[in-house]
Design a protein around this motif. Structure first.
Motif, PDB file in Angstrom:
ATOM      1  N   ASP A   1     -16.974  83.227 112.713  1.00  0.00           N
ATOM      2  CA  ASP A   1     -16.212  83.159 113.962  1.00  0.00           C
ATOM      3  C   ASP A   1     -14.736  82.818 113.735  1.00  0.00           C
ATOM      4  OD1 ASP A   1     -18.663  83.577 115.288  1.00  0.00           O
ATOM      5  OD2 ASP A   1     -19.081  81.438 115.233  1.00  0.00           O
ATOM      6  N   LYS A   2     -14.168  83.386 112.698  1.00  0.00           N
ATOM      7  CA  LYS A   2     -12.777  83.112 112.355  1.00  0.00           C
ATOM      8  C   LYS A   2     -11.827  83.563 113.457  1.00  0.00           C
ATOM      9  CE  LYS A   2      -9.212  82.184 109.676  1.00  0.00           C
ATOM     10  NZ  LYS A   2      -8.804  80.793 109.412  1.00  0.00           N
ATOM     11  N   TYR A   3     -12.126  84.716 114.067  1.00  0.00           N
ATOM     12  CA  TYR A   3     -11.242  85.277 115.096  1.00  0.00           C
ATOM     13  C   TYR A   3     -12.031  85.429 116.402  1.00  0.00           C
ATOM     14  CZ  TYR A   3      -8.759  86.345 110.796  1.00  0.00           C
ATOM     15  OH  TYR A   3      -8.154  86.236 109.571  1.00  0.00           O
ATOM     16  N   PRO A   4     -11.925  84.461 117.310  1.00  0.00           N
ATOM     17  CA  PRO A   4     -12.691  84.497 118.553  1.00  0.00           C
ATOM     18  C   PRO A   4     -12.301  85.676 119.448  1.00  0.00           C
ATOM     19  CG  PRO A   4     -11.795  82.307 118.135  1.00  0.00           C
ATOM     20  CD  PRO A   4     -11.125  83.234 117.184  1.00  0.00           C
ATOM     21  N   GLU A   5     -13.250  86.090 120.250  1.00  0.00           N
ATOM     22  CA  GLU A   5     -12.969  87.126 121.248  1.00  0.00           C
ATOM     23  C   GLU A   5     -11.815  86.654 122.138  1.00  0.00           C
ATOM     24  OE1 GLU A   5     -15.288  89.646 124.769  1.00  0.00           O
ATOM     25  OE2 GLU A   5     -16.334  88.102 123.618  1.00  0.00           O
ATOM     26  N   GLY A   6     -10.860  87.539 122.362  1.00  0.00           N
ATOM     27  CA  GLY A   6      -9.689  87.192 123.148  1.00  0.00           C
ATOM     28  C   GLY A   6      -8.495  86.821 122.303  1.00  0.00           C
ATOM     29  N   SER A   7      -8.719  86.630 120.998  1.00  0.00           N
ATOM     30  CA  SER A   7      -7.616  86.337 120.089  1.00  0.00           C
ATOM     31  C   SER A   7      -7.146  87.628 119.425  1.00  0.00           C
ATOM     32  CB  SER A   7      -8.043  85.317 119.032  1.00  0.00           C
ATOM     33  OG  SER A   7      -9.019  85.865 118.161  1.00  0.00           O
ATOM     34  N   SER A   8      -6.214  87.498 118.508  1.00  0.00           N
ATOM     35  CA  SER A   8      -5.672  88.665 117.814  1.00  0.00           C
ATOM     36  C   SER A   8      -5.668  88.426 116.313  1.00  0.00           C
ATOM     37  CB  SER A   8      -4.247  88.962 118.285  1.00  0.00           C
ATOM     38  OG  SER A   8      -4.216  89.271 119.665  1.00  0.00           O
ATOM     39  N   VAL A   9      -5.581  89.512 115.553  1.00  0.00           N
ATOM     40  CA  VAL A   9      -5.441  89.434 114.103  1.00  0.00           C
ATOM     41  C   VAL A   9      -4.152  90.144 113.715  1.00  0.00           C
ATOM     42  CG1 VAL A   9      -7.890  89.274 113.577  1.00  0.00           C
ATOM     43  CG2 VAL A   9      -6.844  91.522 113.788  1.00  0.00           C
ATOM     44  N   THR A  10      -3.502  89.638 112.692  1.00  0.00           N
ATOM     45  CA  THR A  10      -2.308  90.293 112.166  1.00  0.00           C
ATOM     46  C   THR A  10      -2.691  90.979 110.865  1.00  0.00           C
ATOM     47  OG1 THR A  10      -0.873  88.636 113.172  1.00  0.00           O
ATOM     48  CG2 THR A  10       0.070  89.994 111.423  1.00  0.00           C
ATOM     49  N   ILE A  11      -2.566  92.311 110.849  1.00  0.00           N
ATOM     50  CA  ILE A  11      -3.021  93.125 109.719  1.00  0.00           C
ATOM     51  C   ILE A  11      -1.859  93.429 108.784  1.00  0.00           C
ATOM     52  CG2 ILE A  11      -4.089  95.310 109.065  1.00  0.00           C
ATOM     53  CD1 ILE A  11      -5.398  95.380 111.816  1.00  0.00           C
ATOM     54  N   VAL A  12      -2.126  93.275 107.505  1.00  0.00           N
ATOM     55  CA  VAL A  12      -1.127  93.559 106.476  1.00  0.00           C
ATOM     56  C   VAL A  12      -1.328  94.954 105.893  1.00  0.00           C
ATOM     57  CG1 VAL A  12      -0.175  92.804 104.263  1.00  0.00           C
ATOM     58  CG2 VAL A  12      -1.050  91.117 105.884  1.00  0.00           C
ATOM     59  N   CYS A  13      -2.585  95.327 105.655  1.00  0.00           N
ATOM     60  CA  CYS A  13      -2.900  96.621 105.062  1.00  0.00           C
ATOM     61  C   CYS A  13      -4.347  96.949 105.365  1.00  0.00           C
ATOM     62  CB  CYS A  13      -2.647  96.594 103.545  1.00  0.00           C
ATOM     63  SG  CYS A  13      -3.597  95.315 102.661  1.00  0.00           S
ATOM     64  N   GLN A  14      -4.759  98.162 105.027  1.00  0.00           N
ATOM     65  CA  GLN A  14      -6.126  98.613 105.284  1.00  0.00           C
ATOM     66  C   GLN A  14      -6.711  99.235 104.032  1.00  0.00           C
ATOM     67  OE1 GLN A  14      -4.946 101.003 108.831  1.00  0.00           O
ATOM     68  NE2 GLN A  14      -6.499  99.822 109.916  1.00  0.00           N
ATOM     69  N   ASP A  15      -8.040  99.162 103.941  1.00  0.00           N
ATOM     70  CA  ASP A  15      -8.718  99.669 102.749  1.00  0.00           C
ATOM     71  C   ASP A  15     -10.070 100.242 103.143  1.00  0.00           C
ATOM     72  OD1 ASP A  15      -8.869 100.231 100.079  1.00  0.00           O
ATOM     73  OD2 ASP A  15      -8.719  98.158  99.409  1.00  0.00           O
ATOM     74  N   ASP A  16     -10.598 101.118 102.308  1.00  0.00           N
ATOM     75  CA  ASP A  16     -11.925 101.677 102.525  1.00  0.00           C
ATOM     76  C   ASP A  16     -12.989 100.752 101.962  1.00  0.00           C
ATOM     77  OD1 ASP A  16     -11.139 104.096 103.790  1.00  0.00           O
ATOM     78  OD2 ASP A  16     -10.531 104.900 101.840  1.00  0.00           O
ATOM     79  N   GLY A  17     -14.154 100.771 102.579  1.00  0.00           N
ATOM     80  CA  GLY A  17     -15.265  99.944 102.127  1.00  0.00           C
ATOM     81  C   GLY A  17     -16.559 100.419 102.754  1.00  0.00           C
TER      82      GLY A  17
ATOM     83  N   SER B   1      -8.828 105.333 115.502  1.00  0.00           N
ATOM     84  CA  SER B   1     -10.026 105.226 114.672  1.00  0.00           C
ATOM     85  C   SER B   1      -9.680 105.440 113.203  1.00  0.00           C
ATOM     86  CB  SER B   1     -11.078 106.254 115.110  1.00  0.00           C
ATOM     87  OG  SER B   1     -10.554 107.571 115.006  1.00  0.00           O
ATOM     88  N   GLY B   2      -8.417 105.760 112.923  1.00  0.00           N
ATOM     89  CA  GLY B   2      -7.968 105.964 111.556  1.00  0.00           C
ATOM     90  C   GLY B   2      -7.000 104.878 111.127  1.00  0.00           C
ATOM     91  N   ARG B   3      -6.289 105.120 110.053  1.00  0.00           N
ATOM     92  CA  ARG B   3      -5.361 104.137 109.517  1.00  0.00           C
ATOM     93  C   ARG B   3      -4.119 103.983 110.412  1.00  0.00           C
ATOM     94  NH1 ARG B   3      -6.109 102.572 104.198  1.00  0.00           N
ATOM     95  NH2 ARG B   3      -7.707 103.743 103.047  1.00  0.00           N
ATOM     96  N   VAL B   4      -3.724 102.748 110.586  1.00  0.00           N
ATOM     97  CA  VAL B   4      -2.471 102.449 111.275  1.00  0.00           C
ATOM     98  C   VAL B   4      -1.533 101.654 110.360  1.00  0.00           C
ATOM     99  CG1 VAL B   4      -3.484 102.485 113.582  1.00  0.00           C
ATOM    100  CG2 VAL B   4      -3.444 100.337 112.290  1.00  0.00           C
ATOM    101  N   MET B   5      -2.051 101.280 109.188  1.00  0.00           N
ATOM    102  CA  MET B   5      -1.275 100.523 108.207  1.00  0.00           C
ATOM    103  C   MET B   5      -1.429 101.188 106.842  1.00  0.00           C
ATOM    104  SD  MET B   5      -0.086  97.950 110.001  1.00  0.00           S
ATOM    105  CE  MET B   5       0.463  96.820 108.734  1.00  0.00           C
ATOM    106  N   GLY B   6      -0.563 100.818 105.907  1.00  0.00           N
ATOM    107  CA  GLY B   6      -0.647 101.345 104.562  1.00  0.00           C
ATOM    108  C   GLY B   6      -1.859 100.809 103.819  1.00  0.00           C
ATOM    109  N   ALA B   7      -2.202 101.497 102.730  1.00  0.00           N
ATOM    110  CA  ALA B   7      -3.341 101.076 101.918  1.00  0.00           C
ATOM    111  C   ALA B   7      -3.014  99.786 101.171  1.00  0.00           C
ATOM    112  CB  ALA B   7      -3.711 102.170 100.930  1.00  0.00           C
ATOM    113  N   CYS B   8      -4.016  98.931 100.995  1.00  0.00           N
ATOM    114  CA  CYS B   8      -3.827  97.691 100.238  1.00  0.00           C
ATOM    115  C   CYS B   8      -3.590  98.021  98.772  1.00  0.00           C
ATOM    116  CB  CYS B   8      -5.047  96.789 100.377  1.00  0.00           C
ATOM    117  SG  CYS B   8      -5.403  96.262 102.076  1.00  0.00           S
ATOM    118  N   SER B   9      -2.687  97.304  98.153  1.00  0.00           N
ATOM    119  CA  SER B   9      -2.360  97.498  96.741  1.00  0.00           C
ATOM    120  C   SER B   9      -2.804  96.277  95.952  1.00  0.00           C
ATOM    121  CB  SER B   9      -0.857  97.723  96.567  1.00  0.00           C
ATOM    122  OG  SER B   9      -0.529  97.875  95.201  1.00  0.00           O
ATOM    123  N   ILE B  10      -3.948  96.398  95.280  1.00  0.00           N
ATOM    124  CA  ILE B  10      -4.535  95.282  94.541  1.00  0.00           C
ATOM    125  C   ILE B  10      -4.997  95.792  93.175  1.00  0.00           C
ATOM    126  CG2 ILE B  10      -6.358  93.529  94.533  1.00  0.00           C
ATOM    127  CD1 ILE B  10      -6.409  93.818  97.616  1.00  0.00           C
TER     128      ILE B  10
END
Length: 316
Positions: A57-73, A101-110
Motif C-alpha cells: 500500500d505504498k501509493y494509496p488510492e487518490g494519491s499520485s506517483v512520479t515516474i522517472v522511466c518505464q520498462d518491460d516486465g 496504454s503505451g510508453r509515456v516516458m523513456g526506457a530505464c537505463s540500468i
C-alpha cells in the motif's frame, strides 16, 4: 562517514571534469494519479511477497506517483509495462492513469555508471567494512566507472550495488547528487517509507497526530480508546466501540496486515474486553495508545491480539 540519506531527490545535471558518467534518463519525471492503492516493488514481479522487495500500500488510492522511466516486465493488469517512481520502486503501469496504454516516458537505463572518487574495495554486503570477509581489494580504482544497478540504505547511509554483485559506499561515487539517483531502483525496502508512500491517510492526519502527542501522559482517557482516535480527527460518536469500528473496516475490505501502518492510520486489537482496542499510528512503526495514561509504543505489532490497520473513514 558514509553519505547520509537526504529528503527528496536532486536532479543529476553535472559531469565531473574529464570524467563523464551516465546521468539519469533525459526525459523529465512526470506525475500521474493511481487508479487504485498500489504496492511498491524493487523488482518487476507481480508475485514477489511483501517484505524485503515489496512495500504494501505504498501509493494509496487518490494519491499520485512520479515516474522517472518505464520498462518491460511480466504482464500485470493486462500490460507488460512497469513504471519506476522517484522512490526507486516499480508499479504496474496498468494501474497508473498516464492517459496512454503505451510508453509515456523513456526506457530505464540500468546499470548507470559513475566514477569512483577513490580506489574502492567491493564488499559482499552493504554496510560492510572495506576489509570485511568476502571483500574484493581494489576492485574499483579511482576514476574508473562503477556500474550501479540499484541502491539501498544501511545504517542511515546510501550504498550502491554494482553489476558485479558487490557493494560500495555511495559517498565514494560521483553520482552528481547527495541523495538517491533518479532512475535507479532500490535494492531492497530497508529505509523505505512504509505503506502510505508519504501520503497521510487523511488530510487531517498531521493534526490528529498532534492531538494525540499533546495528550501523552494524560490519565483521563482510560477505556475511551475509540473516542480518543475520533476526537483526534475532530469527530465523535462514529462507532460505539473499537471492535465495532474494526468490524466495519473489515467488512468493507479495508484492513491491512503485514505492513507498517502509515501515519494517521487506526490500529486495531481484540484486547481483553468485548470493546476491543484501537491506537493511532504516528508512523515509523510507532503508535499512541490510551490506558491508565496515554502512552507511545513501538511494539504494538508484536501483540498476539493485533488485528491490523486501516485508514480512517474519509468522512472524518
Amino acid at each position: 562517514m558514509h553519505r547520509r540519506l537526504t529528503v527528496g531527490l536532486l536532479a543529476v545535471a553535472c559531469t565531473a571534469a574529464g570524467l563523464a558518467f551516465t546521468a539519469s534518463p533525459a526525459s523529465a519525471a512526470a506525475t500521474y494519479p493511481v487508479k487504485t492503492t498500489l504496492d511498491g516493488r524493487t523488482v518487476k514481479d507481480p508475485e514477489v511477497p511483501v517484505g524485503r522487495q515489496r512495500v504494501a500500500d505504498k501509493y494509496p488510492e487518490g494519491s499520485s506517483v512520479t515516474i522517472v522511466c518505464q520498462d518491460d516486465g511480466p504482464s500485470y493488469g493486462g500490460s507488460t509495462l512497469w513504471d519506476l517512481t522517484t522512490d526507486g520502486l516499480y508499479v504496474p503501469d496498468a494501474y497508473v492513469k498516464t492517459g496512454s496504454s503505451g510508453r509515456v516516458m523513456g526506457a530505464c537505463s540500468i546499470p548507470q555508471s559513475f566514477p569512483a572518487k577513490v580506489t574502492l574495495n567491493g564488499r559482499r554486503n552493504k554496510g560492510d567494512a572495506a576489509t570485511a570477509p568476502g571483500s574484493v581489494v581494489d576492485r574499483y580504482p579511482a576514476g574508473v566507472n562503477v556500474p550501479v544497478v540499484c541502491q539501498a540504505a544501511s545504517g542511515g547511509a546510501i550504498w550502491d550495488r554494482t553489476s558485479h554483485d558487490l557493494w560500495v559506499p555511495d559517498e565514494q561515487i560521483k553520482t552528481g547528487t547527495t541523495g538517491y539517483v533518479s532512475g535507479l531502483p532500490r535494492c531492497d525496502t530497508d529505509g523505505t517509507t512504509g505503506g502510505g508512500g508519504g501520503f497521510p491517510a487523511d488530510p487531517n492526519a498531521a493534526e490528529a497526530i498532534a492531538f494525540a502527542r499533546a495528550r501523552l501522559g494524560h490519565t483521563d482517557w482510560n477505556n475511551q480508546c475509540e473516542l480518543f482516535v475520533e476526537r483526534a480527527y475532530g469527530t465523535s460518536g462514529r462507532f460505539a466501540t473499537a471492535l465495532a469500528h474494526y468490524r466495519w473496516q473489515r467488512d468493507n475490505g479495508r484492513i491491512h496486515t503485514g505492513s507498517v501502518p502509515p501515519p494517521g492510520a487506526a490500529v486495531f486489537f481484540t484486547s481483553t474486553t468485548s470493546a476491543g482496542h484501537i491506537m493511532l499510528s504516528i508512523g515509523d512503526n510507532s503508535a499512541i495508545s490510551t490506558g491508565p495514561s496515554v502512552y507511545q509504543t513501538n511494539t504494538f505489532r508484536e501483540r498476539s491480539d493485533y488485528l491490523g490497520w486501516a485508514y480512517v473513514p474519509s468522512g472524518w
